[in-house]
Design an enzyme around this catalytic site. Structure first.
Site, PDB file in Angstrom:
ATOM      1  N   PHE A 248       0.578  -0.975  -0.057  1.00 45.23           N
ATOM      2  CA  PHE A 248      -0.154  -0.018   0.382  1.00 45.23           C
ATOM      3  C   PHE A 248       0.610   1.627  -0.363  1.00 45.23           C
ATOM      4  CE2 PHE A 248      -1.949  -3.805   2.174  1.00 45.23           C
ATOM      5  CZ  PHE A 248      -3.084  -3.370   1.846  1.00 45.23           C
ATOM      6  N   GLY A 475      -0.132  -8.475  -3.746  1.00 41.64           N
ATOM      7  CA  GLY A 475      -1.499  -9.133  -3.238  1.00 41.64           C
ATOM      8  C   GLY A 475      -2.038  -8.716  -4.909  1.00 41.64           C
ATOM      9  N   ARG A 634      -8.129  -1.468 -20.348  1.00 41.19           N
ATOM     10  CA  ARG A 634      -8.917  -2.860 -20.759  1.00 41.19           C
ATOM     11  C   ARG A 634      -8.681  -3.283 -19.403  1.00 41.19           C
ATOM     12  NH1 ARG A 634      -7.619  -6.376 -24.697  1.00 41.19           N
ATOM     13  NH2 ARG A 634      -6.542  -4.804 -26.245  1.00 41.19           N
ATOM     14  N   ASN A 637      -7.147  -9.427 -16.018  1.00 43.01           N
ATOM     15  CA  ASN A 637      -8.547  -9.977 -15.537  1.00 43.01           C
ATOM     16  C   ASN A 637      -9.807  -9.856 -14.342  1.00 43.01           C
ATOM     17  OD1 ASN A 637      -8.754 -12.221 -12.948  1.00 43.01           O
ATOM     18  ND2 ASN A 637      -6.511 -13.367 -13.703  1.00 43.01           N
ATOM     19  N   GLN A 644      -9.033  -5.783  -5.996  1.00 46.36           N
ATOM     20  CA  GLN A 644      -8.423  -4.852  -6.234  1.00 46.36           C
ATOM     21  C   GLN A 644      -9.911  -3.293  -5.583  1.00 46.36           C
ATOM     22  OE1 GLN A 644      -4.985  -3.589  -6.612  1.00 46.36           O
ATOM     23  NE2 GLN A 644      -5.446  -5.730  -5.266  1.00 46.36           N
ATOM     24  N   LYS A 707      -4.982   1.137 -17.844  1.00 48.69           N
ATOM     25  CA  LYS A 707      -4.949   1.682 -16.970  1.00 48.69           C
ATOM     26  C   LYS A 707      -4.483   1.213 -15.548  1.00 48.69           C
ATOM     27  CE  LYS A 707      -8.222   5.141 -19.097  1.00 48.69           C
ATOM     28  NZ  LYS A 707      -9.153   5.622 -18.745  1.00 48.69           N
ATOM     29  N   GLU A 711      -5.906   1.366  -7.176  1.00 46.77           N
ATOM     30  CA  GLU A 711      -6.080   2.448  -6.108  1.00 46.77           C
ATOM     31  C   GLU A 711      -7.594   3.110  -6.229  1.00 46.77           C
ATOM     32  OE1 GLU A 711      -1.690   4.534  -5.108  1.00 46.77           O
ATOM     33  OE2 GLU A 711      -1.426   3.799  -6.965  1.00 46.77           O
TER      34      GLU A 711
END
Lengths: 744, 167
Positions: A248, A475, A634, A637, A644, A707, A711
């Site tokens: 992070f 992660g 795009r 996954n 995320q 992109k 966050e």
């Protein structure tokens, strides 16, 4: 996956990217076999424990080293009196991403939690007890630890050297001619990353070669930093970081105890392991600084923004500078013809802040979205209608077009899923039982930077491949998503791809931060694969024995481990091409970076809608629903991207309602530097969180159209929750986290 | 002073000559036995990363002095799979992406195994979330964790209150 929008017409790169593959490192992680730095147990390893300063400013007058040394099992006690010197002073700014580190080079105390000694012992128990026996005496000096009493200073730059101030247009005229305006002030609190893995390092010297296991988000850069401070060549350093137990941002920057451990291992000629205790993470490893943000939004009589003015006061340490660039969140989100953003620094006796998930954007978005709701109310408009009215069709700050911006689709998708239509405009209109219910929203935005990465892709005689880049998986799923991209670059099935990563002997993958790692390292891997395929095609099309001979003009396409002629249906397997050429392997190389000056403004966007339930008597807030839709180019996954985005949104819950590091102003020490006192969201705090991805093609951001999703989930969410709390209670939050007592 | 600790870990009996009574079960597992799958996140019983089963109950190994568990039977993350066959909870965590960085995962999985055995949460998502809230996941993979626990509960044949009522 029923809550992922499965977009129509998604053009896949090939067989792998775009697929919701489970994590390639999944079995290692669910069996406990994934190695983290503190799991290393080299033969003869010693255990190190640091002692943290119990004052915020002054000097260490006395340490009872004799008592610590006398404790059974203790090997050595390091204090400023006997710690080996660094090759370069810790005050030296060897590059912009090194913070001043405490490596026991003097007896000053600059902040509470700073390491002031380190004990090395045969066992962890002995080192822990001996550190306690050091019983320091201090000469304390008056300290300042909060935004209110800190020392103001002028600054030209904020975090990462960005300009502190920016003005576009004539603010005075815009204000004089506006028909209404709102002014809001929002404070955000100091926050700590609190990755589940506390910072750790295991160091050993093998001859003059240093081997370190330490979780790190910027392997190549960190190797350079270590080499400079230790006075050894980068080639002498091997840094392994295959798994990062959460980063992070906190594991991108080095901290002093890492160097201390390395110095001890060299001094004692034995491996040394150090894992910070949870409380010791607070202070030396960076944090999100508190901010005080004031926004003024001017509007015309239709509710169109005519001027946006965003000021941030924020805190840094007494000895280094990292200023949260919160006002920059107002640069590119809403169509403000006149714009001013300013930052003011203050210095306090605290550890230097650093990047923490969505640095700048997270607190900036929180304050901006509160101000936008206040402005919508002044304009008499629904919060969503107000944002649509002020949608920026071009980037207000740069004047450039957006490379892609499916924000309107995000608003529509998330609002529809949430059921926003029909929301009462007045607060305190909805109840669920005895609880007040409120709905709020916010816009999410995060930039799309790229860094520098290099990669190798080697096709082997059996048709399999090994791809290499020292990426960092904290992660986000680099082990999986990057392998998917690499497989497509090579035109082979992902099961034939061996991915080597997290090791400093591999080509540098740059920093895992800024939501730019997949784009950057992925581009390097894809290009390396393409380079290998190009070499293979040259071999085949020039070989009369190949069915591809003479296909040069029409060209060939790589797919499923074969090269296919574009002018007919003949093909040849990679292994056959290599075998006839008598080659064991073909190696391609590639790099990833943004080339040239940007011609477009590049951002991911999203819309977040929140429902809260507030206890009218106790002021307790629960987020009962949180729905976000995001357009982030795009998606490599969808399963990992969803995780995320959900993770970022739940960080938003923490920032809005829970997370706040507090100092005791009298002692200068932390009050709540543990996971009992510093609250982060637990499972029961996030009962219903949904993340939707909206299709977005971006031909400009990079060749792969990636992109970033790491966050953006934090942005938008904090404001959405704050606005939902207003809708439930009629109280406009003036600070985050929202305290229950302010709502009753 | 050296003490003898008799303890069964993942089915294998150990007789450990423990030279330090201060050692926690967590540190004995990690530093003396090399069972590093169990993680230390806070060392204060606040995060759950060190969750193991002691005599079938989920407990924080960081709060357990090793010597206070003489003759105990301990199951750690390393003892869950049978050879290459993953435990249903492990499989479900992979299928539902119930983790990101993986550091809290051993503790989450051991806690989930304990929770399912307790039989209190059943197939009620809210009770599963509550029952798993002693295990912090800073990556916040909570949706996946909850779905994984529910799926593994179904696979284990644990019946819900409703089903019991219906039967």
């Amino acid at each position: 996956m029923d809550d992922m929008l499965n977009t129509q017409g998604h053009v896949r790169l090939g067989s792998s990217a775009g697929q919701p593959l489970t994590r390639r490192d999944g079995i290692l992680k669910v069996t406990g076999a994934a190695p983290y730095a503190a799991d290393a147990r080299p033969e003869g390893v010693l255990h190190a424990v640091t002692l943290a300063a119990g004052i915020a400013r002054g000097r260490v007058a006395r340490l009872n080293s004799a008592a610590a040394e006398a404790h059974p099992g203790v090997v050595k006690v390091y204090t400023p009196a006997n710690t080996p010197a660094l090759a370069v002073s810790p005050d030296e700014k060897i590059h912009p991403f090194v913070w001043r580190m405490e490596v026991l080079q003097d007896d000053r105390v600059r902040y509470a939690g700073q390491p002031i000694a380190m004990v090395v012992a045969e066992t962890l128990e002995a080192a822990t007890e001996a550190a306690r026996l050091l019983a320091p005496d201090y000469e304390a000096e008056p300290h300042r630890v909060t935004l209110d009493d800190a020392e103001p200073f002028d600054t030209e730059t904020t975090a990462f050297g960005r300009p502190a101030n920016m003005t576009k247009g004539d603010l005075a005229t815009a204000r004089a001619t506006s028909s209404r305006h709102v002014t809001t002030q929002v404070d955000t609190s100091a926050q700590y990353h609190n990755a589940m893995e506390p910072h750790a390092i295991t160091a050993q010297w093998v001859g003059d070669r240093l081997e370190i296991d330490t979780p790190n988000q910027a392997i190549g850069l960190s190797k350079q930093t270590f080499s400079a401070f230790l006075g050894i060549a980068p080639e002498q350093i091997l840094l392994r970081s295959p798994f990062i137990g959460g980063g992070f941002g906190s594991k991108a920057i080095l901290y002093g105890a890492q160097l201390l451990t390395i110095l001890a291992a060299r001094d004692l000629e034995r491996p040394v392991k150090l894992a910070l205790r949870r409380d010791q993470v607070y202070g030396p490893t960076g944090h999100r600084a508190p901010t005080r943000q004031t926004l003024r939004i001017d509007m015309d009589d239709m509710g169109r923004i005519t001027a946006l003015d965003h000021d941030t006061i924020t805190l840094t340490s007494s000895f280094d500078q990292f200023l949260e660039s919160a006002s920059n969140a107002s640069h590119s989100l809403y169509a403000a013809p006149v714009l001013r953003t300013t930052h003011h620094g203050r210095r306090a006796d605290v550890g230097t802040p650093g990047p923490m998930r969505a640095p700048g954007e997270a607190p900036g978005s929180a304050a901006l979205e509160i101000a936008m709701d206040e402005a919508a109310r002044a304009a008499g408009l629904d919060p969503l209608d107000f944002r649509l009215l002020n949608h920026a069709d071009t980037d207000p700050a740069s004047g450039m077009s957006f490379s892609s911006k499916a924000l309107r689709e995000c608003y529509a998708e998330a609002a529809g899923r949430f059921g926003w239509a029909g929301r009462p405009q007045e607060p305190r209109q909805m109840r669920e039982g005895r609880l007040l219910k409120g709905w709020g929203m916010g816009t999410a935005q995060f930039p799309c930077p790229m860094f520098q990465a290099a990669a190798h892709a080697t096709l082997r005689a059996d048709g399999s491949a090994v791809v290499e880049t020292s990426a960092a998986d904290m992660g986000q799923g680099a082990w999986t998503a990057l392998a998917q991209i690499a497989a497509d670059g090579l035109g082979i099935d992902i099961d034939k791809v061996e991915f080597r990563s997290g090791h400093s002997d591999l080509p540098d993958a740059g920093v895992a931060g800024g939501s730019g790692h997949t784009a950057t390292a992925g581009t390097a891997l894809f290009n390396a694969g393409s380079d290998a395929v190009r070499q293979l095609a040259d071999l085949a099309t020039q070989d009369p024995a190949s069915p591809l001979f003479g296909a040069g003009n029409a060209g060939v396409t790589a797919r499923s481990g074969r090269l296919w002629r574009n002018d007919d249906d003949r093909s040849e397997a990679y292994e056959d091409i290599l075998a006839r050429a008598g080659l064991e392997l073909i190696r391609g190389e590639g790099t990833g970076a943004r080339e040239g000056e940007p011609t477009h403004a590049m951002f991911s966007h999203g819309a977040v809608f929140a429902e809260v339930l507030v206890d009218p008597d106790l002021g307790q807030v629960r987020v009962s629903r949180l729905i976000g839709a995001f357009a982030a180019g795009r998606i490599i996954n969808p399963a990992l991207a969803r995780s995320q985005l959900l993770g970022g949104m739940i960080w938003g819950i923490g920032m809005a309602l829970q997370e706040e590091a507090l100092h005791d102003t009298r002692s200068g020490r932390f009050v709540n530097n543990d996971l009992a006192g510093y609250h982060v969201p637990v499972n029961a705090d996030a009962p219903m969180v949904e993340a939707i991805t909206v299709h977005e093609d971006d031909p400009f951001v990079n060749a792969l159209g990636i992109k970033g999703v790491g966050e953006i989930g934090v942005t938008g969410t904090v404001g959405a929750i704050g606005n939902a709390v207003w809708h439930a209670t009629g109280v406009r939050p003036g600070r985050f986290p929202i305290h229950p007592e302010t709502l009753i | 002073m050296t003490s003898t600790l008799n303890i069964t870990i993942n089915g294998a009996p150990h007789e450990i000559a423990l030279d330090d009574p201060r050692a926690t079960l967590l540190d004995v597992l990690r530093e003396r036995l090399g069972l590093t799958g169990t993680k230390k996140g806070c060392d204060r019983g606040q995060c759950g990363a060190c969750t193991v089963l002691i005599d079938g109950r989920r407990m924080n190994a960081c709060l357990a002095l090793a010597l206070s568990h003489d003759w105990a039977e301990v199951t750690t993350i390393e003892g869950l799979a049978e050879g290459d066959t993953l435990h249903p909870v492990q499989q479900a965590f992979i299928a539902h992406d119930g983790f990101q960085c993986g550091y809290c995962t051993p503790g989450q999985i051991m806690s989930a195994v304990g929770l399912i055995a307790e039989g209190e949460a059943g197939l009620d998502p809210e009770r599963v979330r509550e029952g798993m809230s002693g295990n912090i996941c800073r990556c916040a993979a909570y949706a996946g964790i909850t779905d994984a626990v529910l799926e593994a509960t179904r696979a284990s044949g644990t019946r819900t209150e409703d089903e019991r009522t219906d039967a």
